[in-house]
Design an enzyme around this catalytic site. Structure first.
Site, PDB file in Angstrom:
ATOM      1  CB  SER A 192      -0.732  -0.084   1.302  1.00 52.10           C
ATOM      2  OG  SER A 192      -1.098   1.295   1.733  1.00 52.10           O
TER       3      SER A 192
ATOM      4  CE1 TYR B  63      -4.267  -2.064   5.207  1.00 48.85           C
ATOM      5  CE2 TYR B  63      -3.735   0.231   4.486  1.00 48.85           C
ATOM      6  CZ  TYR B  63      -4.311  -1.081   4.109  1.00 48.85           C
ATOM      7  OH  TYR B  63      -4.387  -1.226   2.969  1.00 48.85           O
TER       8      TYR B  63
HETATM    9  P1  NAD Z   1     -11.841  -5.939   0.528  1.00 50.39           P
HETATM   10  O1  NAD Z   1     -12.315  -5.545   1.822  1.00 50.39           O
HETATM   11  O2  NAD Z   1     -12.804  -5.752  -0.814  1.00 50.39           O
HETATM   12  O3  NAD Z   1     -11.294  -7.233   0.255  1.00 50.39           O
HETATM   13  C1  NAD Z   1     -10.628  -7.983   1.307  1.00 50.39           C
HETATM   14  C2  NAD Z   1     -10.984  -9.504   1.712  1.00 50.39           C
HETATM   15  O4  NAD Z   1     -10.133  -9.971   2.421  1.00 50.39           O
HETATM   16  C3  NAD Z   1     -12.486  -9.376   2.060  1.00 50.39           C
HETATM   17  O5  NAD Z   1     -13.211 -10.117   1.227  1.00 50.39           O
HETATM   18  C4  NAD Z   1     -12.231 -10.085   3.438  1.00 50.39           C
HETATM   19  O6  NAD Z   1     -13.398 -11.145   3.657  1.00 50.39           O
HETATM   20  C5  NAD Z   1     -10.786 -10.893   3.371  1.00 50.39           C
HETATM   21  N1  NAD Z   1     -10.634 -11.318   4.588  1.00 50.39           N
HETATM   22  C6  NAD Z   1     -10.379 -10.597   5.697  1.00 50.39           C
HETATM   23  N2  NAD Z   1     -10.045 -11.021   6.773  1.00 50.39           N
HETATM   24  C7  NAD Z   1      -9.424 -12.265   6.134  1.00 50.39           C
HETATM   25  C8  NAD Z   1      -9.092 -13.577   6.768  1.00 50.39           C
HETATM   26  N3  NAD Z   1      -8.599 -13.479   7.996  1.00 50.39           N
HETATM   27  N4  NAD Z   1      -8.660 -14.571   5.928  1.00 50.39           N
HETATM   28  C9  NAD Z   1      -9.102 -14.259   4.708  1.00 50.39           C
HETATM   29  N5  NAD Z   1      -9.700 -13.503   4.120  1.00 50.39           N
HETATM   30  C10 NAD Z   1      -9.753 -12.244   4.723  1.00 50.39           C
HETATM   31  O7  NAD Z   1     -10.753  -4.984   0.252  1.00 50.39           O
HETATM   32  P2  NAD Z   1      -9.579  -4.706  -1.071  1.00 50.39           P
HETATM   33  O8  NAD Z   1      -9.651  -3.141  -1.233  1.00 50.39           O
HETATM   34  O9  NAD Z   1      -9.964  -5.510  -2.089  1.00 50.39           O
HETATM   35  O10 NAD Z   1      -8.200  -4.702  -0.373  1.00 50.39           O
HETATM   36  C11 NAD Z   1      -7.327  -5.908  -1.198  1.00 50.39           C
HETATM   37  C12 NAD Z   1      -5.993  -5.952  -0.442  1.00 50.39           C
HETATM   38  O11 NAD Z   1      -5.405  -4.647  -1.317  1.00 50.39           O
HETATM   39  C13 NAD Z   1      -5.778  -5.517   0.971  1.00 50.39           C
HETATM   40  O12 NAD Z   1      -4.865  -6.247   1.362  1.00 50.39           O
HETATM   41  C14 NAD Z   1      -5.639  -4.259   1.101  1.00 50.39           C
HETATM   42  O13 NAD Z   1      -5.056  -3.824   2.199  1.00 50.39           O
HETATM   43  C15 NAD Z   1      -5.045  -3.843  -0.168  1.00 50.39           C
HETATM   44  N6  NAD Z   1      -5.039  -2.421  -0.721  1.00 50.39           N
HETATM   45  C16 NAD Z   1      -6.216  -1.916  -1.019  1.00 50.39           C
HETATM   46  C17 NAD Z   1      -6.213  -0.463  -1.429  1.00 50.39           C
HETATM   47  C18 NAD Z   1      -7.621   0.118  -1.856  1.00 50.39           C
HETATM   48  O14 NAD Z   1      -7.530   1.410  -2.215  1.00 50.39           O
HETATM   49  N7  NAD Z   1      -8.453  -0.644  -1.745  1.00 50.39           N
HETATM   50  C19 NAD Z   1      -5.066   0.360  -1.564  1.00 50.39           C
HETATM   51  C20 NAD Z   1      -3.961  -0.304  -1.154  1.00 50.39           C
HETATM   52  C21 NAD Z   1      -3.763  -1.636  -0.649  1.00 50.39           C
END
Ligand code: NAD
Length: 282
Positions: A165, A178
Site C-alpha cells: 500500500s 495498517y
Molecule cells: P476488500 O475488503 O474488498 O477485500 C478484502 C478481503 O479479505 C475481504 O473479502 C475479506 O473477507 C477478506 N479477509 C479479511 N480477513 C480475512 C482473513 N482473516 N482470512 C481470509 N480472508 C480475509 O479490500 P480490497 O480493497 O479488495 O483490498 C485487497 C488488498 O489490497 C488488501 O490487502 C488491502 O490492504 C490492499 N489495498 C487496498 C487498497 C484500496 O484502495 N482498496 C489500497 C492499497 C492496498
C-alpha cells in the site's frame, strides 16, 4: 474483461487470498481469463464462492474455498482440497488485508484540549485492535506463504505477489497499525525474494494507490455517500486526480507473473498510484 497483456497461465494453479473482496476478485477474474486454475480463498466463504461462480459461468476455471489467513489449520485444510481439485500451487497472491476502525484514531493530529466527546485518540487505541490489523496484513501474508510456497519448491517458474500500500512508503494519518503492517509487507517481500532466490521462486509486490473499496469506504465516504474531507486530500495528492479502477492493477499483475517479461525481477514492490508516491504535495 480485455486483458492488457498476453500472459499465458494455462495449467497453472493460482491461489488468491481475500479473493471474495474487490481487488482479489478482480485478480481472480483476470488470472482465470489468462488460463489459470484459480482458487479463491476468503474468510467469507460465500463471497469467495460467488466470485468463483461468476468466473466459472464465463467458461473459466475457478473455485471458492473458506480460509482464514490467520489460522494455519484453516489454510492447510483449503490447501489439501486445492491439491485435489487443481494440483500443486504455482502462483500465490496474498490479497487478504485491510484496516479496521478499532486501529484508527479519529483525529489526524493530537492537539491537547481539542478532542471532542466520544472521539478516539492515539491513547485510546486498544492493543487488540492494533494487533488485529497488524496481524491480518502481515501474519496474514506470512502464513499463506508458509503453506503454499511448499508446493513451489517442487516446480519451475513459480511466483508470489504480495499486496502492499502507499502507507508502506509514508504512513497516512489515523491508521498506524495498517501503515506499519504494510511497511512490513513490503519489507517481507524483499526478504522472501532473497530467501527463495535459490529455490527459483520470484517474490514481488504491488502497492496500490487509492481504489474505493469495502475496506476503506468508511474513511473515504460519509454514510450518505458524499466524499469525506480525506477524499479531497487524497485526490489533491494524486497527480492523476482520481481514484484508481481495480482493472488498472491487472497490467502490473500480469507483467510480474510473466516469466518471459519479468524473469529477472524479484523483490520489487511496484506502486500503481496515479503518482501519489512521487508527489511531495508542492
Ligand atoms: P476488500 O475488503 O474488498 O477485500 C478484502 C478481503 O479479505 C475481504 O473479502 C475479506 O473477507 C477478506 N479477509 C479479511 N480477513 C480475512 C482473513 N482473516 N482470512 C481470509 N480472508 C480475509 O479490500 P480490497 O480493497 O479488495 O483490498 C485487497 C488488498 O489490497 C488488501 O490487502 C488491502 O490492504 C490492499 N489495498 C487496498 C487498497 C484500496 O484502495 N482498496 C489500497 C492499497 C492496498
Amino acid at each position: 474483461m480485455k486483458l492488457p497483456l498476453n500472459t499465458d497461465l494455462t495449467g497453472k494453479t493460482v491461489v488468491i487470498t481475500g479473493a471474495g473482496g474487490v481487488l482479489g476478485g478482480m485478480f481472480a477474474k483476470a488470472l482465470a481469463q489468462a488460463g489459470g486454475k484459480v482458487a479463491l480463498l476468503d474468510l467469507n466463504q460465500e463471497a469467495a464462492e460467488k466470485a468463483a461462480k461468476e468466473i466459472s459461468e464465463e467458461g473459466y476455471i475457478a473455485k471458492g474455498y473458506a480460509a482464514n489467513v490467520l489460522q494455519k489449520e484453516s489454510l492447510a485444510a483449503a490447501h489439501e482440497q486445492i491439491k485435489k481439485d487443481f494440483g500443486l500451487c504455482d502462483i500465490l497472491i496474498n490479497g487478504a488485508g485491510g484496516n479496521n476502525p478499532k486501529a484508527t484514531t479519529d483525529q489526524e493530529y493530537y492537539v491537547p484540549g481539542e478532542l471532542k466527546e466520544g472521539e478516539k485518540s492515539f491513547f485510546d487505541l486498544e492493543q487488540s485492535g492494533v494487533e488485529f490489523v497488524f496481524n491480518l496484513n502481515f501474519i496474514g501474508t506470512l502464513l499463506p506463504t508458509q503453506e503454499f510456497a511448499q508446493d513451489m519448491l517442487e516446480k519451475e517458474g513459480c511466483n508470489i505477489i504480495n499486496i502492499s500500500s502507499m502507507n508502506a512508503y509514508t504512513p497516512l494519518t489515523k491508521i498506524p497499525a495498517y501503515s506499519g503492517a504494510k511497511a512490513a509487507v513490503s519489507n517481507f517481500t524483499e526478504w522472501l525474494a532473497v530467501h527463495f532466490s535459490k529455490s527459483r521462486i520470484r517474490v514481488n509486490g504491488i502497492a496500490p494507490g487509492f481504489f474505493a473499496t469495502k475496506q476503506n469506504r468508511e474513511l473515504l465516504f460519509e454514510k450518505d455517500g458524499t466524499p469525506t474531507p480525506r477524499t479531497g486530500k487524497i485526490l489533491a495528492a494524486t497527480p492523476l486526480g482520481r481514484f484508481g479502477e481495480s482493472e488498472e492493477l491487472i497490467g502490473t499483475l500480469l507483467f510480474l507473473l510473466n516469466n518471459e517479461a519479468s524473469g529477472f525481477i524479484t523483490g520489487v514492490v511496484i506502486p500503481v498510484d496515479g503518482g501519489f508516491q512521487a508527489y511531495s504535495g508542492v
